[in-house]
Structures are given as structure tokens and as C-alpha cells.
Design a protein around this motif. Structure first.
Motif, PDB file in Angstrom:
ATOM      1  N   SER A   1       0.808  -1.220   0.000  1.00 56.31           N
ATOM      2  CA  SER A   1       0.000   0.000   0.000  1.00 56.31           C
ATOM      3  C   SER A   1       0.841   1.269   0.000  1.00 56.31           C
ATOM      4  N   GLY A   2       2.135   1.158   0.135  1.00 61.23           N
ATOM      5  CA  GLY A   2       2.990   2.331   0.084  1.00 61.23           C
ATOM      6  C   GLY A   2       4.442   1.951  -0.106  1.00 61.23           C
ATOM      7  N   HIS A   3       5.223   2.871  -0.637  1.00 61.05           N
ATOM      8  CA  HIS A   3       6.652   2.647  -0.827  1.00 61.05           C
ATOM      9  C   HIS A   3       7.438   3.842  -0.276  1.00 61.05           C
ATOM     10  N   LEU A   4       8.612   3.548   0.243  1.00 59.09           N
ATOM     11  CA  LEU A   4       9.461   4.531   0.912  1.00 59.09           C
ATOM     12  C   LEU A   4      10.888   4.388   0.415  1.00 59.09           C
ATOM     13  N   ILE A   5      11.620   5.472   0.427  1.00 59.52           N
ATOM     14  CA  ILE A   5      13.047   5.420   0.090  1.00 59.52           C
ATOM     15  C   ILE A   5      13.859   5.852   1.307  1.00 59.52           C
ATOM     16  N   GLY A   6      14.904   5.084   1.599  1.00 58.05           N
ATOM     17  CA  GLY A   6      15.861   5.448   2.637  1.00 58.05           C
ATOM     18  C   GLY A   6      17.221   5.691   2.014  1.00 58.05           C
ATOM     19  N   VAL A   7      17.883   6.767   2.423  1.00 54.77           N
ATOM     20  CA  VAL A   7      19.187   7.158   1.875  1.00 54.77           C
ATOM     21  C   VAL A   7      20.176   7.293   3.018  1.00 54.77           C
TER      22      VAL A   7
ATOM     23  N   ALA B   1      20.590   0.817  -4.693  1.00 53.25           N
ATOM     24  CA  ALA B   1      21.682   1.324  -5.521  1.00 53.25           C
ATOM     25  C   ALA B   1      22.733   1.926  -4.597  1.00 53.25           C
ATOM     26  N   GLU B   2      23.994   1.821  -4.995  1.00 54.74           N
ATOM     27  CA  GLU B   2      25.094   2.399  -4.219  1.00 54.74           C
ATOM     28  C   GLU B   2      26.050   3.118  -5.161  1.00 54.74           C
ATOM     29  N   ARG B   3      26.585   4.209  -4.677  1.00 51.05           N
ATOM     30  CA  ARG B   3      27.604   4.930  -5.424  1.00 51.05           C
ATOM     31  C   ARG B   3      28.719   5.323  -4.468  1.00 51.05           C
ATOM     32  N   PRO B   4      29.966   4.992  -4.812  1.00 52.98           N
ATOM     33  CA  PRO B   4      31.075   5.245  -3.881  1.00 52.98           C
ATOM     34  C   PRO B   4      31.417   6.728  -3.786  1.00 52.98           C
ATOM     35  N   LEU B   5      31.941   7.093  -2.618  1.00 48.95           N
ATOM     36  CA  LEU B   5      32.482   8.426  -2.407  1.00 48.95           C
ATOM     37  C   LEU B   5      33.986   8.289  -2.225  1.00 48.95           C
TER      38      LEU B   5
ATOM     39  N   ARG C   1      24.212   5.193  -0.180  1.00 47.12           N
ATOM     40  CA  ARG C   1      23.392   3.993  -0.378  1.00 47.12           C
ATOM     41  C   ARG C   1      21.922   4.398  -0.381  1.00 47.12           C
ATOM     42  N   VAL C   2      21.177   3.910  -1.376  1.00 51.24           N
ATOM     43  CA  VAL C   2      19.757   4.221  -1.500  1.00 51.24           C
ATOM     44  C   VAL C   2      18.985   2.913  -1.617  1.00 51.24           C
ATOM     45  N   GLU C   3      17.936   2.770  -0.807  1.00 51.38           N
ATOM     46  CA  GLU C   3      17.102   1.572  -0.854  1.00 51.38           C
ATOM     47  C   GLU C   3      15.635   1.966  -0.967  1.00 51.38           C
ATOM     48  N   LEU C   4      14.921   1.216  -1.805  1.00 51.32           N
ATOM     49  CA  LEU C   4      13.469   1.351  -1.945  1.00 51.32           C
ATOM     50  C   LEU C   4      12.825   0.228  -1.157  1.00 51.32           C
ATOM     51  N   PHE C   5      11.862   0.580  -0.292  1.00 46.37           N
ATOM     52  CA  PHE C   5      11.191  -0.390   0.559  1.00 46.37           C
ATOM     53  C   PHE C   5       9.691  -0.358   0.306  1.00 46.37           C
TER      54      PHE C   5
END
Length: 431
Positions: free
Chosen positions: A82-88, A110-114, A96-100
Motif C-alpha cells: 500500500s505504500g513505498h518509501l526510500i531510505g538514503v 543502488a550504491e555509489r562510492p564516495l 546507499r539508496v534503498e526502496l522499501f
């Protein structure tokens, strides 16, 4: 129409929805019969609220249980879809970014190095923008369906009406960076999708208190131990946590220079970056070209070799000294806040793990006052090294639950088995 306490009927309805939804989210599946005493609402109010939530697609039926002599009672739970959230997680070495989904089961990441010491604002905002677009595309999810984007960052987060969340990150060279405004301008998400930006230690703290080792505690301090160190206090008067710049307590007058520019900070001795640097200064040899996480792994392998290997005395000495600094730093938290629990998380804290923890506990007890030291439990967090992204996602989740499951503020103004989050996060548990 206003009630005697000043709340409108609309406020009461929204509060009832929020109470039922929170109960189902954290303790469901439950029956309508269970929800009455759990929320303090009448059976009629529970039935009306449940009917609304089912009609809105937020709650669904999930089987039944036998009742005492009557018909089986229907179980209810929150619908994960019923809903989706993104955590960064704007971390020390990567974004690091995740869709839940709503149960906090990971849908895509998805991940991108620093690069070391490279926190260029354009680079970080670009990584967030591109990673958000990537996780949505991977899942085939339209941006309009997001409930919000939560972001954990290093540093102090301030808010004002004009620029939104502004980050003061002295250790990463950010001076009043208007991160929310920059993302709103560049990330390409619809205006109705809110951003929730907070200190990374605070997002870790909320995750551990909601779903991890802090669940059930009245008050706790959650420590984020990565390249640097930070902490979050959760107590009765700070329910959602207060970020503490704990890493910048002075533990040694005229000591090592910290990344913040001051001398003698705890972070200059107990952060993973400083730990690896001190090992090298003492003659340790991390693998050539190793990143920080690989170098810490090499340090642990030298100090605690497998099977019959001989421990490296230099590595052992550096780790023991670090444990004492960390224990002394924890004793300040014990004496100041007298928490029930101190939970250590973050990739470095979890990597050091159970081998390191007994020594930290011993030093924390030695430096603390007896009474609060006898009350506190010092443990590892349970949600794994990705817990900051989970915690960041709880920021829009908390907002959604507080609004009773309405998708946005405009809508809010209109008239047995384990909970889903427990199953979704089981793979993250530190064993």
C-alpha cells in the motif's frame, strides 16, 4: 465542530485511524476484538476505522483465529504494497539508496562510492538523484507512488521555513548546505513527495528502537560507529531521538587532531579512520590501496588470527587502546543520561563485533559511576550495517502512520504470525 478539548471531529477521526494503524503495524496481525483494548477505542469506532482503512487499501484481511465458542475472528494487517518509501544513507564511503515497501522489505537498492575526503555537494546530490531514479526504474515504480524520501546525513540538521533542512557538517566540509532545497531543485521528484532529512545516528537510533535491539526499552543511547562516531539519545522526553555530537567530546587535552579541526576528540581515537591511521603509525601494514573497511578487516585479522596463528601485538595494542577510549566515551553517556541500554551499530562497530565488546564494556564500567553502570546494558545493534537506510525510511513511515495512513496532507484533511516488518528485517539481524 470542536470538541471540549479543542480538537475537531476531523482530528479525532484522524487520531483514531493513527492509533489503529500503529497497533496493526507494530503488533499485527490482530483482530478487531484485539484492537479495542489495545487502542482504548470502542468496538464501533474500531469497526468504522478498519472499514475505512480497508477501503483505502492500507489494511487487508490475513486469515482468522478461533474465538471462545463463537465464530472465528478475522485477522487484520497492514498491506505491504500500500505504500513505498526510500531510505538514503549519506555514509562515509558511499551513498546507499534503498526502496522499501511498507513492511520495510527491500524492493531495490543502488550504491555509489564516495572518494575519501570528497563530500562535494554536487557529487552527493547527484548520487542521491541518480540512485533514486535507478531504484524506482528497477522496481518499475512511478515516483508519484512514493510516500517520501528519508535521508540520514553526517552532521547537525537545522530547519527553516524557506530552505527546509540545512546540514551543518563540519567534519565533511559542509557549512549550512541547503540539502532539501537542492534536492527539490535537482532530483526530479514530484512536489508532493516529501523529503525527511536528519542526522544518520538519529535514523539508526530510530530503526534500532522500533525494530532492533532497543525495542521495549524506555530509554537508550544508540551509537553509530563508522569512519567517525556519533550517537542518538532516545528517552521519554525525546521520543524520536536527539542526535548527539558525541564524537567531538574531548577525551585528551592537546591530543590528536580530529577531522573537525579540534584537538583530542573521541572521533580522533575511536573512529575507524583514526583507528586504521593509528595502526599504521604504530607499524601496522594494511593492504596497499585498501579502502577503510578492508583495512579494518586486515587489522582484525592481524589481532585475531584464525586457528593457531600468532596475534600481532601491535594490532592488539591498538585495538585495546581504542576499546579504552570508546569505553571512556561511553561512560560519559552512562553518567550523563543513565540509559537502560547502549547499542553499538554502524559498519565498523558491527565488524569489530563481539570480540571487541567485552573490553569496551569493561572500560565503560570502570570509568562510570557505579549506580548507572549497574543499570545499563551495552550491546550490539541487531539490524546490520545497512540500518541507517532502514532508519531513514522510518522518517516518512512515521509521518504516514501519524496521519492515519493518508498519503499526503491534503488527503489527511478529508473526511498470530509475526508482524510484516519483523519478517522483512530478519535477514538484517546481526547473529
Amino acid at each position: 465542530m470542536k470538541a471540549r478539548n479543542g480538537r475537531t471531529v476531523r482530528d479525532l477521526r484522524r487520531g483514531n485511524r493513527a492509533a489503529v494503524l500503529r497497533q496493526l503495524y507494530f503488533d499485527g496481525p490482530l483482530t478487531r476484538f484485539d484492537l479495542g483494548p489495545a487502542t482504548g477505542l470502542s468496538s464501533g469506532s474500531v469497526s468504522n476505522v478498519v472499514a475505512e482503512l480497508i477501503a483505502d487499501g492500507v489494511v487487508e484481511e490475513a486469515g482468522s483465529v478461533d474465538s471462545d465458542g463463537g465464530r472465528p475472528r478475522t485477522l487484520l494487517r497492514v498491506r505491504p504494497e500500500s505504500g513505498h518509501l526510500i531510505g538514503v544513507d549519506v555514509g562515509e564511503t558511499r551513498v546507499r539508496v534503498e526502496l522499501f515497501d511498507l513492511s520495510l522489505a527491500e524492493v531495490s537498492r543502488a550504491e555509489r562510492p564516495l572518494e575519501p575526503q570528497r563530500y562535494d555537494v554536487e557529487v552527493v546530490t547527484g548520487h542521491i538523484r541518480d540512485s533514486v531514479a535507478e531504484v524506482l526504474a528497477t522496481a518499475g515504480l512511478a515516483p508519484e507512488r512514493l510516500l517520501g524520501v528519508g535521508i540520514g546525513v553526517p552532521g547537525i540538521v537545522a530547519r527553516d521555513a524557506e530552505r527546509g533542512a540545512t546540514v551543518h557538517g563540519q567534519t565533511i566540509g559542509w557549512d549550512a548546505v541547503p540539502l532539501e532545497a537542492l534536492l527539490r531543485e535537482r532530483a526530479g521528484l514530484p512536489e508532493r513527495v516529501p523529503y525527511f532529512i536528519d542526522n544518520g545516528a538519529k535514523t539508526l537510533g530510530q530503526a534500532e528502537m522500533w525494530f532492533g535491539a532497543g525495542r521495549g526499552a524506555g530509554d537508550a543511547v544508540v551509537v553509530l560507529f563508522g569512519s567517525g562516531v556519533g550517537a542518538c539519545l532516545v528517552a521519554d522526553d525525546v521520543e524520536h531521538g536527539r542526535a548527539l555530537e558525541w564524537g567531538h567530546l574531548t577525551v585528551r587535552v592537546r591530543g590528536r587532531r580530529c577531522r573537525c579541526g579540534a584537538l583530542g576528540c573521541l572521533e580522533a581515537y575511536a573512529g575507524a579512520e583514526a583507528l586504521v591511521a593509528r595502526w599504521q603509525e604504530a607499524g601496522g601494514r594494511p593492504p596497499a590501496g585498501a579502502d577503510e573497511e578492508s583495512a579494518l578487516t586486515a587489522l582484525l585479522a592481524a589481532a585475531y588470527p584464525e586457528r593457531d596463528g600468532t596475534p600481532d601485538p601491535v594490532a592488539l595494542e591498538v585495538l585495546e587502546e581504542t576499546a579504552e577510549y570508546l569505553g571512556a566515551g561511553l561512560s560519559d553517556l552512562v553518567n550523563l543520561f543513565q540509559p537502560e541500554r547502549i547499542l553499538i551499530g554502524g559498519w565498523a562497530g558491527l565488524q569489530l563485533g563481539t570480540r571487541f565488546l567485552p573490553s569496551v564494556r569493561r572500560h565503560a564500567t570502570a570509568y562510570s559511576l557505579h549506580h548507572p553502570a549497574g543499570r545499563v546494558r551495552i550491546e550490539l545493534g541487531r539490524l546490520g550495517p545497512d540500518a541507517v537506510t532502514v532508519g531513514a525510511a522510518t522518517l516518512p513511515l512515521a509521518d504516514f502512520l501519524s496521519r492515519g495512513g493518508h498519503r499526503d496532507n491534503a488527503a489527511a484533511e478529508e473526511d498470530g504470525p509475526a508482524p510484516a516488518w519483523r519478517s522483512a528485517l530478519r535477514e538484517r539481524v546481526v547473529r
